[in-house]
Design a protein around this motif. Structure first.
Motif: not given
Length: 268
Positions: A83, A202, A208, A263
């Motif tokens: 991430r 996002t 990921g 994260g």
């Protein structure tokens, strides 16, 4: 769990108009609230080796960007479950002189913008503006529906809008200042409604994900390169010698903490 923090300007050691020492210290403090070991760097050179056995990458940069093998290694790491939280100038990179006889420079889109999911075009002088929040998004937990900041209004072109989950936006019109910033021939930061601009999103990448926050400018007297600011920030447009902007606002700090907690979540 391990995290890696990249903070720096270009060339190596330069501030590139930002208080990199303060940004590094503040982000180190905030990452330190998470259950991770932290390594640090100032650019993306050899990032593949840095990301081995690493869960989280956090970047606050003005100039450095991953190229070639480094960008490929970063993309593969994301695909495998890493991430990446990018702040502010992470969506920038390289600028080129105009080739049509005009003065000035234009930002150049490179391969790392596809990896990150956004491309920085320009920003007008620092000013106050409203940030709208999608409070249903996981990174917006505990945030109000809107808040005000003094910051640089980043014009970012989403590279994968259909697969990007936008949670921060603004409807502030872009009024470029003469002889300020970079040349923008076409404002591609506007979303299809013709008024909304993304400031945070996002995006899933394989196993990921990436989170990007456009806010976060800071400078001190030694790194200040702002020739002037909007009168909404200071009378007569005089630039504050020390500026923390969004970092002084509780909703933004809450947002950073939310992002770091996101994260550090382990893949299920």
């Amino acid at each position: 769990m391990r995290a890696h923090l990249v903070v720096g300007g270009f060339p190596a050691g330069a501030t590139a108009g930002h208080d990199m020492a303060w940004a590094r210290q503040r982000l180190t403090e905030l990452v330190g609230e998470q259950p991770v070991d932290l390594s640090t760097g100032e650019n993306f050179e050899g990032i593949g080796d840095r990301l081995k056995d690493c869960r989280l990458l956090v970047t606050y940069v003005a100039g450095p960007y991953p190229q070639g093998n480094d960008n490929e290694a970063l993309a593969q790491w994301l695909d495998a479950g890493g991430r990446w939280i990018g702040f502010h100038g992470t969506s920038g990179g390289r600028a080129a002189r105009l080739d049509d006889g005009r003065h000035g420079r234009r930002m150049v889109k490179t391969e790392h913008h596809a990896t990150l999911g956004s491309f920085f075009l320009n920003h007008p002088p620092v000013r106050r503006f409203r940030v709208d929040v999608d409070t249903t998004h996981p990174l917006a937990e505990g945030l109000p529906e809107s808040f005000e900041v003094a910051d640089e209004l980043y014009l970012i072109e989403l590279q994968d809008p259909e697969l990007s989950q936008m949670f921060l936006s603004t409807e502030l019109p872009y009024n470029p200042a003469p002889d300020f910033g970079f040349t923008v021939d076409n404002d591609t930061s506007l979303l299809p409604d013709g008024k909304t601009r993304a400031l945070g999103y996002t995006r899933d990448v394989g196993a990921g994900a990436v989170a990007y926050l456009a806010l976060g400018h800071c400078h001190d007297p030694g790194s200040n390169s702002q020739p002037f600011v909007d009168s909404s920030v200071a009378p007569e447009g005089k630039t504050p010698l020390t500026f923390r902007g969004s970092w002084d606002e509780a909703p933004f700090v809450r947002l950073v903490r939310n992002a770091l907690a996101w994260g550090c979540q382990r893949a299920t």
